[in-house]
Design a protein around this motif. Structure first.
Motif, short mmCIF file in Angstrom:
data_model
loop_
_atom_site.label_atom_id
_atom_site.label_comp_id
_atom_site.label_asym_id
_atom_site.label_seq_id
_atom_site.Cartn_x
_atom_site.Cartn_y
_atom_site.Cartn_z
N PHE A 188 -3.70 -3.82 6.71
CA PHE A 188 -4.66 -3.23 5.79
C PHE A 188 -4.95 -1.77 6.16
O PHE A 188 -4.90 -1.39 7.33
N ASP A 189 -5.28 -1.00 5.14
CA ASP A 189 -5.60 0.41 5.39
C ASP A 189 -6.63 0.87 4.35
O ASP A 189 -6.55 0.47 3.18
N GLY A 190 -7.58 1.69 4.76
CA GLY A 190 -8.49 2.29 3.80
C GLY A 190 -9.96 2.00 4.05
O GLY A 190 -10.83 2.59 3.40
N GLY B 191 4.23 13.85 -0.16
CA GLY B 191 3.49 12.86 0.62
C GLY B 191 2.74 11.86 -0.25
O GLY B 191 2.61 12.05 -1.47
N GLU B 192 2.22 10.81 0.41
CA GLU B 192 1.62 9.69 -0.33
C GLU B 192 0.18 9.95 -0.77
O GLU B 192 -0.39 9.16 -1.50
N TRP B 193 -0.40 11.08 -0.36
CA TRP B 193 -1.78 11.40 -0.75
C TRP B 193 -1.84 12.33 -1.97
O TRP B 193 -2.91 12.82 -2.32
N TYR B 194 -0.71 12.60 -2.60
CA TYR B 194 -0.64 13.60 -3.66
C TYR B 194 -1.71 13.39 -4.74
O TYR B 194 -2.36 14.34 -5.17
N THR C 271 1.27 1.23 17.81
CA THR C 271 1.00 2.61 17.42
C THR C 271 1.95 2.99 16.31
O THR C 271 3.17 2.80 16.44
N CYS C 272 1.40 3.51 15.21
CA CYS C 272 2.31 3.99 14.17
C CYS C 272 2.38 5.51 14.26
O CYS C 272 1.40 6.18 14.59
N ASN C 273 3.55 6.02 13.99
CA ASN C 273 3.71 7.46 14.01
C ASN C 273 4.84 7.89 13.08
O ASN C 273 5.65 7.06 12.66
N ARG D 127 1.52 -1.67 -1.69
CA ARG D 127 0.68 -0.90 -2.62
C ARG D 127 -0.13 0.09 -1.79
O ARG D 127 -0.84 -0.30 -0.87
N HIS D 128 0.03 1.37 -2.10
CA HIS D 128 -0.69 2.40 -1.34
C HIS D 128 -1.95 2.81 -2.10
O HIS D 128 -2.32 2.19 -3.10
N HIS D 129 -2.63 3.87 -1.61
CA HIS D 129 -3.91 4.24 -2.21
C HIS D 129 -3.79 4.63 -3.69
O HIS D 129 -4.77 4.58 -4.42
N ASP D 130 -2.61 5.02 -4.14
CA ASP D 130 -2.45 5.40 -5.56
C ASP D 130 -2.49 4.18 -6.48
O ASP D 130 -2.52 4.32 -7.70
N PHE E 31 -3.08 1.59 16.21
CA PHE E 31 -3.48 2.96 16.50
C PHE E 31 -2.63 3.87 15.63
O PHE E 31 -1.46 3.59 15.39
N GLU E 32 -3.24 4.97 15.18
CA GLU E 32 -2.52 5.86 14.28
C GLU E 32 -2.23 7.18 14.97
O GLU E 32 -3.15 7.86 15.44
N ARG E 33 -0.96 7.53 15.04
CA ARG E 33 -0.50 8.82 15.56
C ARG E 33 -0.83 9.08 17.03
O ARG E 33 -0.75 10.21 17.49
N ASN F 94 -5.73 -4.06 10.81
CA ASN F 94 -6.51 -3.21 9.92
C ASN F 94 -6.63 -1.83 10.55
O ASN F 94 -7.15 -1.68 11.65
N ASN F 95 -6.17 -0.85 9.81
CA ASN F 95 -6.15 0.53 10.31
C ASN F 95 -7.51 1.22 10.09
O ASN F 95 -7.58 2.30 9.52
N HIS F 96 -8.56 0.56 10.58
CA HIS F 96 -9.91 1.10 10.35
C HIS F 96 -10.33 2.08 11.43
O HIS F 96 -11.37 2.71 11.33
N ILE G 206 7.70 1.83 6.37
CA ILE G 206 8.25 2.49 5.18
C ILE G 206 7.11 2.83 4.23
O ILE G 206 6.36 1.94 3.82
N HIS G 207 6.98 4.10 3.91
CA HIS G 207 6.03 4.57 2.90
C HIS G 207 6.82 4.98 1.68
O HIS G 207 7.46 6.03 1.66
N TRP G 208 6.77 4.13 0.67
CA TRP G 208 7.55 4.43 -0.53
C TRP G 208 6.80 3.97 -1.76
O TRP G 208 6.27 2.86 -1.81
C1 GLC Z 1 -3.60 6.90 6.94
C2 GLC Z 1 -3.26 7.46 5.59
C3 GLC Z 1 -2.16 6.76 4.93
C4 GLC Z 1 -1.09 6.20 5.80
C5 GLC Z 1 -1.63 5.60 7.06
C6 GLC Z 1 -0.54 5.20 8.01
O1 GLC Z 1 -4.49 5.87 6.85
O2 GLC Z 1 -4.34 7.45 4.70
O3 GLC Z 1 -1.63 7.55 3.94
O4 GLC Z 1 -0.49 5.21 5.07
O5 GLC Z 1 -2.49 6.45 7.67
O6 GLC Z 1 -1.02 4.98 9.27
#
Ligand code: GLC
Length: 435
Positions: free
Chosen positions: A206-208, A59-62, A280-282, A106-109, A256-258, A241-243, A48-50
């Protein structure tokens, strides 16, 4: 036929060929290992991205694309998700057949979706809604035996003390105010709140990290100490960690992302596949946070097949939903959740608690395995003969849905399943009993 056989005898990454990349220096606790087993057995989770970004519908990068953090923050005073009902969400996730939910605390914002004492920029102090959304959600999930995972951003585009990397550079922060010690303390104090006030948290996601991947001198995130803090506060809490790098010591699942492990269509997945449980998140459409213009949802059939393919290589699918600013899940997402639930109620036995099949994904599909049962998932219609590795000692083959006998024969280099015709369905499953 020779080429097909060569491909089929190749091991899937989940069955071998791992890179060790440093994980050997770290030994997960017994509690973590239990969480890892539960996690793998779940196979399906909801992401959930909220946050207040949902109000802009882009989107969450606005915040990264223009507004100053100060202007952006004003949206908080208008955030009143009148239709948010944690029980309804949890019910929908449970019905869909998911085993866990990963929520953006808590997201990047930099906006916190719980009643944090570390900053007023949070759902209780900064909005008229004044309800601790994470508290309500954690309780609703716990009641339904859904595990809670928490997304936590290492990046903060609002706090001046966060030492910025390559993103969020136009939000108006004074670079002179960067202060890693202060920011690190803040994060650890927040993590302490998350891990002491919301019941069992099965993973911190973790992400970022990648915000500093272009630095001249490598940036030190002090992860060891932070990971140790997480493990000390909740010994069963796994760290992800989504590094997009090879796994670091102290991490308990690899994400893994997408892309499914072993694929790299989105460009985030050059890392080696580790021995850790995989996820894997998608997205269901194209964006994580609510995006008003993106109605380009993948079909239920595509999503179900993606879940099956993930299971076939021993990975979980973390499927994302971006709730609307009013607190409802988008109707298109709910429809897909319902379809997945219907499919999983009928076929979940071939997904939950299974391992990867003994061969790599094939053009026609994949296999999952539970003890001496092998589930062959045929996802392309019209494939009459399915070739399997010669060393499979098949005793019996039936259709999973209606237990009809399936003919099979043994040729010198393979076992052949003779499917007179594959019916048009999302996934035609053949159950093999092995000797
Ligand atoms: C990326 C994006 C982020 C999203 C994440 C989900 O890292 O920066 O916005 O939350 O992927 O996998």
């Amino acid at each position: 036929m020779a080429a097909a056989l060569a491909a089929i005898s190749a091991l899937s990454p989940a069955a071998g060929a791992y890179a060790d990349s440093g994980v050997s220096t770290y030994h997960p606790s017994e509690e973590v290992r239990r969480s890892q087993r539960e996690f793998s057995a779940d196979r399906f989770g909801i992401f959930i991205h909220w946050g207040i970004y949902s109000m802009f519908g882009q989107g969450e990068w606005y915040l990264n694309y223009g507004p100053t953090a100060e202007e952006y923050a004003k949206a908080a005073r208008g955030f009143y998700p009148a239709d948010f009902n944690a029980d309804e969400w949890a019910e929908a996730f449970k019905d869909a057949g998911a085993g866990y939910v990963c929520f953006t605390s808590r997201h990047h914002d930099g906006f916190s979706m719980w009643d944090t004492a570390q900053s007023d920029y949070n759902i209780v102090d900064a909005t008229p809604f004044r309800r601790d959304i994470l508290k309500e959600l954690s309780e609703a999930l716990q009641e339904r035996d859904l595990a809670l995972h928490l997304y936590y951003s290492h990046i903060d585009w609002t706090r001046p003390d966060y030492p910025s990397g390559r993103t969020g550079l136009t939000t108006g922060r004074d670079p002179k105010l960067r202060d890693w010690d202060s920011y690190y303390k803040f994060m650890n104090a927040q993590l302490t709140e998350l891990l002491t006030g919301y019941g069992p948290v099965r993973a911190i996601w973790f992400d970022g990290w990648w915000d500093h991947d272009e630095d001249q001198t490598p940036f030190d995130w002090h992860l060891d100490e932070q990971y140790a803090l997480v493990h000390s506060l909740q010994p069963g809490c796994m760290i992800a960690n989504n590094h997009h790098q090879n796994v670091f010591p102290g991490e308990d699942i690899q994400i893994f992302e997408r892309d499914l492990p072993g694929e790299n269509t989105a460009g985030y997945s050059e890392q080696d596949i580790s021995r850790l449980p995989l996820e894997t998140c998608n997205t269901m459409n194209g964006m994580w946070g609510y995006k008003i213009k993106d109605q380009n949802y993948k079909s239920s059939e595509t999503l179900i097949r993606y879940l099956v393919k993930a299971a076939g290589i021993g990975a979980n699918l973390l499927l994302n939903i971006g709730p609307q600013p009013n607190g409802e899940l988008p109707a298109a997402a709910l429809e897909r959740l319902r379809d997945m639930g219907v499919w999983l109620r009928a076929n979940g036995e071939t997904i939950y608690g299974t391992e990867a099949g003994p061969f790599a994904p094939q053009p026609w599909g994949v296999a999952t395995r539970k003890d001496n049962r092998l589930f062959v998932h045929v996802m392309t219609a019209g494939n009459a003969d399915i070739l399997l590795p010669a060393d499979l000692r098949v005793r019996d083959a039936v259709t999973f849905a209606d237990r009809r006998k399936v003919r099979f024969s043994r040729l010198p280099g393979c076992v052949v399943l003779h499917l007179d015709s594959v019916p048009k369905s999302t996934d035609h499953i053949i159950e093999l009993t092995l000797k």
